[in-house]
Design a protein around this motif. Structure first.
Motif, PDB file in Angstrom:
ATOM      1  N   GLY A   1       0.771  -1.231   0.000  1.00  0.00           N
ATOM      2  CA  GLY A   1       0.000   0.000   0.000  1.00  0.00           C
ATOM      3  C   GLY A   1       0.806   1.285   0.000  1.00  0.00           C
ATOM      4  N   LYS A   2       2.123   1.191  -0.025  1.00  0.00           N
ATOM      5  CA  LYS A   2       2.959   2.387   0.021  1.00  0.00           C
ATOM      6  C   LYS A   2       3.245   2.906  -1.394  1.00  0.00           C
ATOM      7  CE  LYS A   2       3.748   2.533   4.512  1.00  0.00           C
ATOM      8  NZ  LYS A   2       3.350   3.687   5.361  1.00  0.00           N
ATOM      9  N   GLU A   3       3.159   4.220  -1.575  1.00  0.00           N
ATOM     10  CA  GLU A   3       3.490   4.802  -2.876  1.00  0.00           C
ATOM     11  C   GLU A   3       4.983   4.712  -3.136  1.00  0.00           C
ATOM     12  OE1 GLU A   3       3.094   9.025  -5.371  1.00  0.00           O
ATOM     13  OE2 GLU A   3       2.607   8.949  -3.226  1.00  0.00           O
ATOM     14  N   TRP A   4       5.791   4.956  -2.088  1.00  0.00           N
ATOM     15  CA  TRP A   4       7.242   4.946  -2.221  1.00  0.00           C
ATOM     16  C   TRP A   4       7.810   3.795  -1.419  1.00  0.00           C
ATOM     17  CZ3 TRP A   4       8.321   7.675  -6.179  1.00  0.00           C
ATOM     18  CH2 TRP A   4       7.584   8.827  -6.462  1.00  0.00           C
ATOM     19  N   GLN A   5       8.457   2.880  -2.095  1.00  0.00           N
ATOM     20  CA  GLN A   5       9.030   1.720  -1.441  1.00  0.00           C
ATOM     21  C   GLN A   5      10.413   2.061  -0.874  1.00  0.00           C
ATOM     22  OE1 GLN A   5       7.292  -0.994  -0.849  1.00  0.00           O
ATOM     23  NE2 GLN A   5       5.520  -0.206  -1.967  1.00  0.00           N
TER      24      GLN A   5
ATOM     25  N   PRO B   1       2.528  -7.272  -5.648  1.00  0.00           N
ATOM     26  CA  PRO B   1       1.838  -7.799  -6.829  1.00  0.00           C
ATOM     27  C   PRO B   1       2.500  -7.285  -8.094  1.00  0.00           C
ATOM     28  CG  PRO B   1       0.265  -6.956  -5.211  1.00  0.00           C
ATOM     29  CD  PRO B   1       1.620  -6.522  -4.752  1.00  0.00           C
ATOM     30  N   ILE B   2       2.521  -8.088  -9.124  1.00  0.00           N
ATOM     31  CA  ILE B   2       3.312  -7.750 -10.313  1.00  0.00           C
ATOM     32  C   ILE B   2       2.874  -6.431 -10.947  1.00  0.00           C
ATOM     33  CG2 ILE B   2       1.880  -9.152 -11.855  1.00  0.00           C
ATOM     34  CD1 ILE B   2       5.720  -8.486 -12.058  1.00  0.00           C
ATOM     35  N   ASP B   3       1.572  -6.149 -11.009  1.00  0.00           N
ATOM     36  CA  ASP B   3       1.132  -4.889 -11.614  1.00  0.00           C
ATOM     37  C   ASP B   3       1.662  -3.690 -10.821  1.00  0.00           C
ATOM     38  OD1 ASP B   3      -0.157  -6.315 -13.541  1.00  0.00           O
ATOM     39  OD2 ASP B   3      -2.178  -6.048 -12.709  1.00  0.00           O
ATOM     40  N   GLU B   4       1.620  -3.788  -9.490  1.00  0.00           N
ATOM     41  CA  GLU B   4       2.122  -2.704  -8.657  1.00  0.00           C
ATOM     42  C   GLU B   4       3.645  -2.607  -8.759  1.00  0.00           C
ATOM     43  OE1 GLU B   4       0.718  -2.838  -4.643  1.00  0.00           O
ATOM     44  OE2 GLU B   4      -1.325  -3.399  -5.234  1.00  0.00           O
ATOM     45  N   ALA B   5       4.300  -3.750  -8.828  1.00  0.00           N
ATOM     46  CA  ALA B   5       5.759  -3.763  -8.928  1.00  0.00           C
ATOM     47  C   ALA B   5       6.227  -3.113 -10.231  1.00  0.00           C
ATOM     48  CB  ALA B   5       6.288  -5.188  -8.825  1.00  0.00           C
ATOM     49  N   LEU B   6       5.560  -3.455 -11.331  1.00  0.00           N
ATOM     50  CA  LEU B   6       5.946  -2.881 -12.616  1.00  0.00           C
ATOM     51  C   LEU B   6       5.633  -1.397 -12.682  1.00  0.00           C
ATOM     52  CD1 LEU B   6       4.835  -5.751 -15.032  1.00  0.00           C
ATOM     53  CD2 LEU B   6       7.150  -5.217 -14.233  1.00  0.00           C
ATOM     54  N   ALA B   7       4.530  -0.991 -12.051  1.00  0.00           N
ATOM     55  CA  ALA B   7       4.206   0.437 -12.005  1.00  0.00           C
ATOM     56  C   ALA B   7       5.258   1.197 -11.204  1.00  0.00           C
ATOM     57  CB  ALA B   7       2.818   0.643 -11.397  1.00  0.00           C
ATOM     58  N   TYR B   8       5.719   0.600 -10.110  1.00  0.00           N
ATOM     59  CA  TYR B   8       6.756   1.236  -9.308  1.00  0.00           C
ATOM     60  C   TYR B   8       8.069   1.312 -10.081  1.00  0.00           C
ATOM     61  CZ  TYR B   8       9.672   2.513  -5.374  1.00  0.00           C
ATOM     62  OH  TYR B   8      10.544   3.186  -4.540  1.00  0.00           O
ATOM     63  N   LYS B   9       8.389   0.235 -10.783  1.00  0.00           N
ATOM     64  CA  LYS B   9       9.593   0.219 -11.632  1.00  0.00           C
ATOM     65  C   LYS B   9       9.587   1.409 -12.590  1.00  0.00           C
ATOM     66  CE  LYS B   9      10.903  -2.319 -15.790  1.00  0.00           C
ATOM     67  NZ  LYS B   9      12.216  -2.896 -15.969  1.00  0.00           N
ATOM     68  N   ARG B  10       8.440   1.647 -13.239  1.00  0.00           N
ATOM     69  CA  ARG B  10       8.344   2.773 -14.168  1.00  0.00           C
ATOM     70  C   ARG B  10       8.425   4.118 -13.433  1.00  0.00           C
ATOM     71  NH1 ARG B  10       4.465  -0.852 -16.310  1.00  0.00           N
ATOM     72  NH2 ARG B  10       2.785   0.225 -15.194  1.00  0.00           N
ATOM     73  N   ARG B  11       7.777   4.181 -12.274  1.00  0.00           N
ATOM     74  CA  ARG B  11       7.722   5.444 -11.534  1.00  0.00           C
ATOM     75  C   ARG B  11       9.118   5.917 -11.141  1.00  0.00           C
ATOM     76  NH1 ARG B  11       4.702   4.062  -6.949  1.00  0.00           N
ATOM     77  NH2 ARG B  11       2.994   3.839  -8.417  1.00  0.00           N
TER      78      ARG B  11
ATOM     79  N   PRO C   1      11.058 -12.604   3.400  1.00  0.00           N
ATOM     80  CA  PRO C   1       9.634 -12.890   3.521  1.00  0.00           C
ATOM     81  C   PRO C   1       8.790 -11.627   3.426  1.00  0.00           C
ATOM     82  CG  PRO C   1      10.648 -12.851   5.682  1.00  0.00           C
ATOM     83  CD  PRO C   1      11.770 -12.693   4.689  1.00  0.00           C
ATOM     84  N   PRO C   2       7.468 -11.771   3.279  1.00  0.00           N
ATOM     85  CA  PRO C   2       6.603 -10.586   3.273  1.00  0.00           C
ATOM     86  C   PRO C   2       6.837  -9.738   4.515  1.00  0.00           C
ATOM     87  CG  PRO C   2       5.371 -12.528   2.614  1.00  0.00           C
ATOM     88  CD  PRO C   2       6.709 -13.020   3.074  1.00  0.00           C
ATOM     89  N   GLY C   3       7.015  -8.439   4.324  1.00  0.00           N
ATOM     90  CA  GLY C   3       7.283  -7.546   5.441  1.00  0.00           C
ATOM     91  C   GLY C   3       8.714  -7.604   5.938  1.00  0.00           C
ATOM     92  N   GLY C   4       9.539  -8.419   5.306  1.00  0.00           N
ATOM     93  CA  GLY C   4      10.922  -8.581   5.733  1.00  0.00           C
ATOM     94  C   GLY C   4      11.870  -7.665   4.983  1.00  0.00           C
TER      95      GLY C   4
END
Length: 231
Positions: free
Chosen positions: A82-86, A117-127, A149-152
């Motif tokens: 849910g974060k805009e900036w990773q 999720p892949i759609d969010e990951a690819l969107a972040y990659k572009r961003r 792991p998740p959250g790790g």
């Protein structure tokens, strides 16, 4: 920074003597790194299950992430749901790798996997303007099984493929990733270094809280991402 935050000024012969003493330590460290790499090449390996990840074109077996290569380096990019900036550290670290074609001569690839999720990951990659190939482990235990792991946190893993069989050969995390970076080695050459409080520096040297000099993910996106100004 104080007005006196300068190295002492000496004559050229004294400077050369001090540099020669440091060079002896640098060369010893280089030989030790060579020895560590030799030990790494002698590590045993462990066979991995037949994981399925998600790529830009849909589900993909781990063995197929290699493409036509036999060796694979994977960076496990931290992901906060849910974060805009990773993670700024992961974003900044992976932004360095814009030219990876040289790995082809070594029968290898270098990719990113993340729990997003892949759609969010690819969107972040572009961003943020990342140039690497991304895969999602959101629906796979791969991240958990490889130290992220998740959250790790983040990790680097290396794999070797023999036919359809994939083996894990190496893993690191934390500051172990620094050897893959060009940013810290360049900064460490500077007289003031990283300027972080934990570093051993002469009295009066500029020092700030750890990470304070790092670019944020938003700043990286402004430089390299989809909304960055054209060069």
């Amino acid at each position: 920074m104080t007005a006196n935050a300068l190295p002492p000024v000496v004559d050229a012969d004294t400077w050369q003597h001090e540099l020669d003493a440091l060079r002896a330590r640098e060369k010893a460290a280089t030989r030790e790194l060579d020895a560590i790499a030799a030990q790494r090449r002698r590590l045993p390996m462990v066979r991995m299950p037949d994981y399925t990840l998600e790529g830009a074109d849909g589900p993909v077996r781990l063995a197929d992430v290699f493409g036509d290569r036999r060796q694979l380096i994977v960076y496990n990019h931290m992901w906060s749901e849910g974060k805009e900036w990773q993670c700024s550290g992961c974003t900044g670290f992976t932004s360095q790798f814009t030219r990876l074609e040289f790995l082809q001569a070594y029968d290898a690839r270098f990719v990113i996997v993340t729990q997003g999720p892949i759609d969010e990951a690819l969107a972040y990659k572009r961003r943020v303007g990342n140039r690497m190939d991304w895969y999602s482990t959101a629906n796979s235990p791969f991240g958990t099984d490889t130290g992220a792991p998740p959250g790790g946190g983040y990790a680097v893993n290396v794999f070797l493929r023999d036919g359809d069989a994939v083996y894990r050969t190496w893993h690191t995390d934390g500051r172990g990733t620094e050897q893959l970076s060009h940013s810290f080695p360049l900064i460490d050459l500077l007289p003031y270094g990283r300027q972080e409080e934990w570093q051993d520096s002469p009295e009066g040297w500029p020092q700030s809280p750890t990470f304070s000099g790092w670019s944020t993910s938003k700043e990286i996106a402004a430089l390299y991402g989809t909304d960055a100004p054209e060069a």
